[in-house]
Design a protein around this motif. Sequence first.
Motif, short mmCIF file in Angstrom:
data_model
loop_
_atom_site.label_atom_id
_atom_site.label_comp_id
_atom_site.label_asym_id
_atom_site.label_seq_id
_atom_site.Cartn_x
_atom_site.Cartn_y
_atom_site.Cartn_z
N THR A 1 19.34 -1.05 22.86
CA THR A 1 18.15 -0.24 23.21
C THR A 1 17.11 -0.19 22.11
N PHE A 2 17.28 -0.89 21.00
CA PHE A 2 16.38 -0.76 19.86
C PHE A 2 15.15 -1.67 19.90
N GLN B 1 12.90 3.22 30.10
CA GLN B 1 14.31 3.33 29.75
C GLN B 1 14.43 4.17 28.47
N ASP B 2 15.65 4.42 28.04
CA ASP B 2 15.87 5.29 26.88
C ASP B 2 16.37 4.54 25.66
N VAL B 3 15.78 4.84 24.52
CA VAL B 3 16.34 4.48 23.22
C VAL B 3 17.52 5.42 22.98
N ALA C 1 18.88 -8.72 17.31
CA ALA C 1 19.69 -9.17 18.44
C ALA C 1 18.89 -9.06 19.73
N ASN C 2 18.99 -10.12 20.56
CA ASN C 2 18.26 -10.06 21.83
C ASN C 2 18.88 -9.07 22.81
N SER C 3 20.10 -8.63 22.55
CA SER C 3 20.75 -7.62 23.38
C SER C 3 20.17 -6.23 23.16
N SER C 4 19.24 -6.09 22.22
CA SER C 4 18.64 -4.78 21.94
C SER C 4 17.44 -4.48 22.83
#
Length: 287
Positions: free
Chosen positions: A177-178, A115-117, A106-109
Amino acid sequence: MRLALFDKGRLGIVDGDTITDVTDQVAPLSAGPAGALQQYIEAVTGGSVPELDAARGRRVPLAEVTLEAPLPRPGKIIGAPVNYLDHKAEMDYPTSIADLGVFLKANSSVIGPDQDVVLPYSDIRTDQEGELAVVIGRTAAQVSADDALDHVFGYTCLLDITVRSGEDRSTRKSFDTFTPLGPWIVTADEIADPDRLELRCDVAGENRQNTNTGYLIFGVRELVAYASSVMTLHPGDVIATGTPAGVGPLSDGDRVVVEIERIGRLEVGVDGSRATPYESRPGHRRG
């Protein structure tokens, strides 16, 4: 060139320890959620933008800006599973990319540097996977390996964060965040051979992954050709080329660094403060 997004979507050229703001040469109006660099890649493809001129921009120290994901919402992120033989061996996979094909994330990842995972589960292992990422510059469909690099805009660093649970790859790798991406995109003209780059990934100050992209099963040319035989690739699409041996679990408070020769260094944190038990996930049926 090294092209970066910074300070709420500004577009800049990175040169050493400075960055030059060239936003107004590309995106005088809002670039939208895909970002000004996506807009620039599309404009270059269409031949509708002049060459960027660093002499016309405001130059500031890189340390004084906040870098962001260079492509905050790429059209698609294509992953290459099991694309190093040593990773195939460490995970005891019977198959490789030659058998598995590619998958989508997903491009939302996507997140950017520093930044934080966010770890989703408190009792399921979540791993880091350091990778070279390829950014498409020209529409590609059924291209040959010989012509593949003509369709590449540039390269960047990527972390393919993965939950080691039982779901499909696209699920396990698509949590918000992945997909850390960055710190910038290095244009293809600066990388003579993407299949000859040193890559390392450190977690909490210890080295976990150390390889050369020359050990890819499907090299960059073959991977672009294969992906384009399955789906049309569009400007700004990102291909994650796969990870070598050395994947391992992440913990709250870790710092993860992936560094690739001639490209740069991407560093992110890890936040496990919101992790919940795997069985508490929506849709889980007990008994």
